[in-house]
Every structure is written in C-alpha cells, then in structure tokens.
Enzyme design. Structure first.
Site, mmCIF file in Angstrom:
data_model
loop_
_atom_site.group_PDB
_atom_site.id
_atom_site.type_symbol
_atom_site.label_atom_id
_atom_site.label_comp_id
_atom_site.label_asym_id
_atom_site.label_seq_id
_atom_site.Cartn_x
_atom_site.Cartn_y
_atom_site.Cartn_z
ATOM 1 N N LYS A 13 0.894 -1.160 0.072
ATOM 2 C CA LYS A 13 0.013 -0.124 0.003
ATOM 3 C C LYS A 13 0.779 1.288 0.053
ATOM 4 C CE LYS A 13 -3.723 -2.358 -0.144
ATOM 5 N NZ LYS A 13 -4.243 -2.617 -1.269
ATOM 6 N N CYS A 14 0.462 2.231 -0.582
ATOM 7 C CA CYS A 14 0.805 3.504 -0.481
ATOM 8 C C CYS A 14 1.511 3.822 0.730
ATOM 9 C CB CYS A 14 -0.175 4.652 -0.859
ATOM 10 S SG CYS A 14 0.539 6.330 -0.797
ATOM 11 N N PRO A 15 2.712 4.348 0.867
ATOM 12 C CA PRO A 15 3.765 4.761 -0.146
ATOM 13 C C PRO A 15 4.447 3.784 -0.584
ATOM 14 C CG PRO A 15 4.562 5.644 1.679
ATOM 15 C CD PRO A 15 3.405 4.950 2.223
ATOM 16 N N ASP A 40 -1.946 -1.147 -5.796
ATOM 17 C CA ASP A 40 -2.705 -0.416 -4.873
ATOM 18 C C ASP A 40 -3.488 0.462 -5.723
ATOM 19 O OD1 ASP A 40 -3.393 1.770 -3.130
ATOM 20 O OD2 ASP A 40 -1.541 1.937 -2.367
#
Length: 75
Positions: A13-15, A40
């Site tokens: 997932k981000c980042p 994502d």
C-alpha cells in the site's frame, strides 16, 4: 541491452510502491528502464506524481488483470 528490471510491488500500500521504485531507480544508470507492478488503487497517481517531481519519464501505464504495470525511464 533491452533487458528491463521488474519490480514487484503488488500487495503493498501507498507509499511503499513508490519508495521501492525510488530505491530501485538509485541503482540504475540514466536511460535505463524499470517496470513496476503495483495493485494499490492509488499507485497510478502516486507513481505519476513521483516521476514528475523526481524528473523520471513515465513511459507507459498498462492495466493488467490484477495489477497495473508502469514503465519508467531513469533521468
């Protein structure tokens, strides 16, 4: 010489996909290309923004069945 590095960031997932991409680009020479796989939903926005701000070329975005494939050239 057309061999490209493939970086698998699926499941992250981000980042994290962009952080992995940034780290991988550090090891490449200018003009070398890398392929990033990410699933994502915000990855397309994050990768595009990162490439613009870091000065790299986002050459292609290709939606696959379970992930998005990005082709980036280091500048």
């Amino acid at each position: 010489m057309s061999e490209k590095t493939i970086l698998d960031a699926t499941g992250l997932k981000c980042p994290l996909p962009v952080l992995k991409l940034r780290k991988a680009l550090e090891g490449l020479s200018i003009g070398e290309k890398i392929i990033l796989h990410a699933d994502d939903p915000v990855a397309p926005l994050d990768v595009e923004h990162f490439c613009k701000t870091a000065g790299h070329d986002l050459l292609n975005i290709n939606q696959k069945e379970n992930y998005v494939e990005f082709l980036i050239s280091k500048n």
